[in-house]
Design a protein around this motif. Structure first.
Motif, PDB file in Angstrom:
ATOM      1  N   ALA A   3       1.574  16.145  -4.339  1.00  0.00           N
ATOM      2  CA  ALA A   3       2.758  15.567  -4.966  1.00  0.00           C
ATOM      3  C   ALA A   3       2.348  14.483  -5.958  1.00  0.00           C
ATOM      4  O   ALA A   3       1.572  13.587  -5.626  1.00  0.00           O
ATOM      5  CB  ALA A   3       3.678  14.979  -3.901  1.00  0.00           C
ATOM      6  N   ALA A   4       2.851  14.568  -7.182  1.00  0.00           N
ATOM      7  CA  ALA A   4       2.557  13.564  -8.206  1.00  0.00           C
ATOM      8  C   ALA A   4       3.391  12.312  -7.973  1.00  0.00           C
ATOM      9  O   ALA A   4       4.587  12.389  -7.661  1.00  0.00           O
ATOM     10  CB  ALA A   4       2.836  14.137  -9.591  1.00  0.00           C
ATOM     11  N   LEU A   5       2.767  11.149  -8.104  1.00  0.00           N
ATOM     12  CA  LEU A   5       3.451   9.878  -7.958  1.00  0.00           C
ATOM     13  C   LEU A   5       3.792   9.312  -9.331  1.00  0.00           C
ATOM     14  O   LEU A   5       3.018   9.467 -10.283  1.00  0.00           O
ATOM     15  CB  LEU A   5       2.567   8.874  -7.215  1.00  0.00           C
ATOM     16  CG  LEU A   5       2.102   9.241  -5.809  1.00  0.00           C
ATOM     17  CD1 LEU A   5       1.135   8.173  -5.298  1.00  0.00           C
ATOM     18  CD2 LEU A   5       3.284   9.396  -4.859  1.00  0.00           C
TER      19      LEU A   5
ATOM     20  N   SER B 236      -4.282  15.385 -15.072  1.00  0.00           N
ATOM     21  CA  SER B 236      -4.570  14.348 -14.083  1.00  0.00           C
ATOM     22  C   SER B 236      -3.325  13.532 -13.783  1.00  0.00           C
ATOM     23  O   SER B 236      -2.581  13.174 -14.706  1.00  0.00           O
ATOM     24  CB  SER B 236      -5.682  13.420 -14.582  1.00  0.00           C
ATOM     25  OG  SER B 236      -6.894  14.125 -14.738  1.00  0.00           O
ATOM     26  N   TYR B 237      -3.111  13.221 -12.512  1.00  0.00           N
ATOM     27  CA  TYR B 237      -1.957  12.409 -12.129  1.00  0.00           C
ATOM     28  C   TYR B 237      -2.245  11.715 -10.797  1.00  0.00           C
ATOM     29  O   TYR B 237      -3.079  12.169 -10.010  1.00  0.00           O
ATOM     30  CB  TYR B 237      -0.692  13.259 -12.029  1.00  0.00           C
ATOM     31  CG  TYR B 237      -0.768  14.435 -11.081  1.00  0.00           C
ATOM     32  CD1 TYR B 237      -0.427  14.297  -9.738  1.00  0.00           C
ATOM     33  CD2 TYR B 237      -1.160  15.699 -11.532  1.00  0.00           C
ATOM     34  CE1 TYR B 237      -0.478  15.374  -8.870  1.00  0.00           C
ATOM     35  CE2 TYR B 237      -1.218  16.789 -10.673  1.00  0.00           C
ATOM     36  CZ  TYR B 237      -0.877  16.615  -9.345  1.00  0.00           C
ATOM     37  OH  TYR B 237      -0.928  17.687  -8.487  1.00  0.00           O
ATOM     38  N   PRO B 238      -1.566  10.577 -10.529  1.00  0.00           N
ATOM     39  CA  PRO B 238      -1.808   9.840  -9.284  1.00  0.00           C
ATOM     40  C   PRO B 238      -1.210  10.541  -8.074  1.00  0.00           C
ATOM     41  O   PRO B 238      -0.104  11.099  -8.151  1.00  0.00           O
ATOM     42  CB  PRO B 238      -1.124   8.488  -9.535  1.00  0.00           C
ATOM     43  CG  PRO B 238      -0.093   8.764 -10.570  1.00  0.00           C
ATOM     44  CD  PRO B 238      -0.625   9.872 -11.419  1.00  0.00           C
TER      45      PRO B 238
ATOM     46  N   ASP C 130       4.362   6.020 -11.818  1.00  0.00           N
ATOM     47  CA  ASP C 130       3.605   4.762 -11.909  1.00  0.00           C
ATOM     48  C   ASP C 130       4.190   3.713 -10.970  1.00  0.00           C
ATOM     49  O   ASP C 130       3.443   2.941 -10.344  1.00  0.00           O
ATOM     50  CB  ASP C 130       3.628   4.252 -13.347  1.00  0.00           C
ATOM     51  CG  ASP C 130       2.836   5.136 -14.292  1.00  0.00           C
ATOM     52  OD1 ASP C 130       1.993   5.911 -13.796  1.00  0.00           O
ATOM     53  OD2 ASP C 130       3.066   5.068 -15.511  1.00  0.00           O
ATOM     54  N   ARG C 131       5.510   3.701 -10.863  1.00  0.00           N
ATOM     55  CA  ARG C 131       6.170   2.734  -9.991  1.00  0.00           C
ATOM     56  C   ARG C 131       5.842   3.006  -8.530  1.00  0.00           C
ATOM     57  O   ARG C 131       5.533   2.084  -7.769  1.00  0.00           O
ATOM     58  CB  ARG C 131       7.684   2.799 -10.208  1.00  0.00           C
ATOM     59  CG  ARG C 131       8.496   1.856  -9.321  1.00  0.00           C
ATOM     60  CD  ARG C 131       8.116   0.417  -9.550  1.00  0.00           C
ATOM     61  NE  ARG C 131       8.926  -0.494  -8.754  1.00  0.00           N
ATOM     62  CZ  ARG C 131       8.594  -1.744  -8.487  1.00  0.00           C
ATOM     63  NH1 ARG C 131       7.454  -2.240  -8.955  1.00  0.00           N
ATOM     64  NH2 ARG C 131       9.389  -2.500  -7.758  1.00  0.00           N
ATOM     65  N   GLN C 132       5.878   4.273  -8.114  1.00  0.00           N
ATOM     66  CA  GLN C 132       5.535   4.632  -6.744  1.00  0.00           C
ATOM     67  C   GLN C 132       4.093   4.251  -6.421  1.00  0.00           C
ATOM     68  O   GLN C 132       3.805   3.709  -5.354  1.00  0.00           O
ATOM     69  CB  GLN C 132       5.733   6.130  -6.528  1.00  0.00           C
ATOM     70  CG  GLN C 132       7.181   6.576  -6.415  1.00  0.00           C
ATOM     71  CD  GLN C 132       7.285   8.081  -6.275  1.00  0.00           C
ATOM     72  OE1 GLN C 132       6.656   8.832  -7.025  1.00  0.00           O
ATOM     73  NE2 GLN C 132       8.084   8.530  -5.318  1.00  0.00           N
ATOM     74  N   ALA C 133       3.184   4.548  -7.347  1.00  0.00           N
ATOM     75  CA  ALA C 133       1.766   4.232  -7.130  1.00  0.00           C
ATOM     76  C   ALA C 133       1.569   2.726  -6.935  1.00  0.00           C
ATOM     77  O   ALA C 133       0.817   2.299  -6.048  1.00  0.00           O
ATOM     78  CB  ALA C 133       0.941   4.734  -8.312  1.00  0.00           C
ATOM     79  N   GLN C 134       2.252   1.928  -7.735  1.00  0.00           N
ATOM     80  CA  GLN C 134       2.124   0.480  -7.630  1.00  0.00           C
ATOM     81  C   GLN C 134       2.655  -0.016  -6.288  1.00  0.00           C
ATOM     82  O   GLN C 134       2.026  -0.847  -5.619  1.00  0.00           O
ATOM     83  CB  GLN C 134       2.888  -0.184  -8.778  1.00  0.00           C
ATOM     84  CG  GLN C 134       2.828  -1.712  -8.743  1.00  0.00           C
ATOM     85  CD  GLN C 134       3.644  -2.344  -9.860  1.00  0.00           C
ATOM     86  OE1 GLN C 134       4.102  -1.657 -10.763  1.00  0.00           O
ATOM     87  NE2 GLN C 134       3.833  -3.652  -9.789  1.00  0.00           N
TER      88      GLN C 134
END
Length: 604
Positions: free
Chosen positions: A139-141, A83-85, A143-147
């Motif tokens: 594409a996996a984000l 699992s990934y954002p 943690d910084r990109q997701a925020q």
């Protein structure tokens, strides 16, 4: 008007009023029926029905997790299901494009490190919910990109958690197998579920490997989806917004716990690639109980992109091929058990048998050599002479006693199924083809050295070493040890199993012990001398089988089977390189050493 006519007139008026009310109610009901049913089938731009409006209020959702059960290694490390954002775009549009939105869009393009034109074109072309980049693997984000994306505050751009079933470089891909559509199997194998609507013709089910054999336990109870609730103008409804819908069941999906060690698997696959193994397999079994710790096959494949036309999917570890001289282990076992030759009996090898055009790999011959020495030096002539004393039927009998010419993988009866087999498409192998005469002299001498019709799989070859360690008792290698509920409660266990010999009783423990000792001599002074510098003291048997490649070109299968460490055996290993063009360097012994070095390092 007299008093008698008044009541009659009053009743008449009441009757007329009732008829009017009935007419109004009937007209009203017909109108509602038209709106709710007839208009659901066909409507004009002026008449948008109530059903359609309710559908519009929730956009089509994205499946974030199919709900299918996953595979885990023996240490609880997931083999499937990461699992990934990810960035999700919904087909929601502001009433007008403004400077603030454009600035936020440019900011997101910078976060994604893509040209603004490419990003803007993707968003404007979205007509249903899509995950960036729209095609291929999401594409996996970070943690910084997701925020940063969430902070941009755009109604149609959201970060969601996506579950990818297979990695780009999937570990143990040949063992795991793959899922895909298979309408024929859905209707044939899962008839009840199909009729109940639990499976459709387009449902993805396990088509190969563990995905196929464990399909009944892997099916989930529903997918996890994300949907954005909107009004008819595609604007988010206040208070509803994007919602994740999941079954949220504490018991499902189930977890399938394998016997594999994912770290050892990954390292050994890397060693195969380092040696540029084009086609072949490695099997590592726990010598104590025959559990499968590693099963690697080449060529590798990506489960999400299957092209069956090129033969990319085929677990070579379960495919039977010509074994060459590793089969001399069977011939030697039969000779010792039947008293056809003594270990110290001296034979003469001049390089030729003198009939059938049969020769030794050493052209000048080995000269005077004992049976024990002949095993270490892999002398063809000695084993041909021993086979002539035994006969073809005895060779086949002892091959079956030792677990060859039969499916050796774990099988048994469990509550859900009778005669359940963990392995998919495991081949039995053979000693003789149908129609071959075992009494034929030419057939006999070729069979004695693992040529002619003999076929053995790497799984059977590794299990042969386990059988010797267990004094001739044949075990059944597992690849799955148990199934657990989502909350880790035990659902089903698969206990290690002993397999009854296909023909006759097990061999004597003294014979098995002697053969294990002879394998040490192979490394001490025989064909496996190159293994003397390995991290552990090793033992084994080499084999080279002549095969014919496409176009009639000569080729060979290169084998080495054995165990280590020799003093206190932990692992039984079989290495096979298939269909190697004749003249190429033999890589079976270098690969066997690489495998054993990985195992030795893991136990330090």
């Amino acid at each position: 008007m007299d008093n008698e006519q008044k009541p009659a007139l009053k009743k008449h008026r009441i009757f007329i009023i009732l008829l009017l009310l009935i007419g109004i109610l009937l007209t009203w009901n017909l109108r509602l029926f038209w709106i709710q049913v007839a208009s659901a089938r066909s409507f004009t731009s002026r008449n948008i029905d109530l059903v359609e409006n309710s559908v519009i209020q929730r956009e089509k959702g994205i499946v974030l997790d199919s709900g299918r059960g996953d595979f885990y290694d023996r240490n609880g490390i997931p083999l499937t299901g990461r699992s990934y954002p990810v960035l999700t775009v919904f087909p929601v549009r502001d009433q007008e494009t403004n400077a603030a939105r454009e600035a936020a869009m440019k900011q997101i393009a910078q976060i994604l490190n893509v040209p603004y034109s490419e990003w803007s074109r993707f968003v404007s072309g979205v007509s249903y919910p899509q995950v960036w980049p729209g095609t291929g693997r999401p594409a996996a984000l970070s943690d910084r990109q997701a925020q940063q994306i969430e902070e941009a505050g755009l109604a149609d751009i959201r970060v969601t958690l996506f579950r990818q079933r297979y990695d780009a470089a999937q570990t143990a891909s040949q063992v795991v197998g793959y899922i895909g559509q298979n309408p024929e199997r859905v209707t044939r194998q899962f008839t009840d579920q199909f009729h109940k609507g639990e499976l459709q013709l387009t449902s993805k089910i396990g088509n190969a490997g563990l995905e196929k054999t464990f399909e009944p336990w892997l099916q989930g109870i529903g997918a996890t989806t994300v949907s954005l609730y909107t009004d008819a103008t595609k604007n988010p409804l206040p208070g509803l917004d994007a919602r994740i819908m999941t079954p949220d069941n504490r018991y499902y999906p189930l977890k399938v716990i394998t016997t594999l060690d994912s770290e050892l698997q990954r390292q050994i696959e890397a060693r195969m690639d380092k040696l540029q193994i084009a086609e072949g397999a490695v099997v590592v079994l726990d010598i104590g109980n025959a559990d499968t710790l590693v099963m690697a096959s080449r060529p590798a494949f990506q489960p999400e992109h299957i092209d069956l036309s090129d033969g990319a999917w085929s677990n070579k570890a379960l495919k039977a091929s010509a074994p060459g001289s590793i089969f001399k282990t069977i011939t030697a076992t039969a000779a010792l058990e039947e008293g056809a030759a003594a270990p110290d009996e001296v034979f003469d090898c001049s390089g030729q048998l003198g009939q059938y055009g049969f020769t030794c790999w050493k052209k000048d011959g080995h000269g005077a050599i004992t049976l024990e020495e002949a095993y270490a030096e892999s002398c063809n002539i000695v084993f041909a002479k021993v086979a002539q004393r035994l006969g073809g039927a005895k060779l086949e009998e002892y091959a079956r006693r030792m677990g060859l010419a039969q499916q050796v993988g774990w099988s048994g009866t469990i509550p859900q199924q009778r005669d359940f087999r963990q392995w998919d498409a495991e081949e039995k192998g053979q000693i003789y083809q149908s129609g071959t005469n075992p009494k034929d002299g030419g057939v006999l001498v070729q069979t004695a050295i693992g040529q002619r019709d003999v076929l053995v799989s790497p799984l059977q070859a590794a299990n042969l070493v386990v059988t010797l360690f267990h004094q001739g008792k044949v075990l059944s290698p597992r690849v799955v040890q148990e199934i657990r509920f989502r909350n880790d409660r035990l659902y089903q266990s698969f206990q290690p199993a002993r397999k009854a010999p296909d023909q006759g009783k097990a061999i004597h423990s003294a014979t098995a012990k002697r053969l294990l000792g002879w394998m040490e001599e192979v490394v001490e002074y025989g064909t496996g001398r190159a293994l003397g510098a390995a991290s552990w003291s090793l033992a084994g048997k080499s084999g080279t089988a002549e095969v014919t490649l496409d176009g009639g070109r000569p080729g060979e299968n290169q084998w080495f089977i054995g165990y280590g460490p020799a003093e206190h055996p932990r692992y039984a290993v079989a290495v096979e390189l298939s269909r190697v063009p004749a003249g190429q360097k033999n890589k079976s012994i270098p690969l066997f050493r690489e495998v054993m070095d990985v195992l030795a390092a893991a136990k330090r």
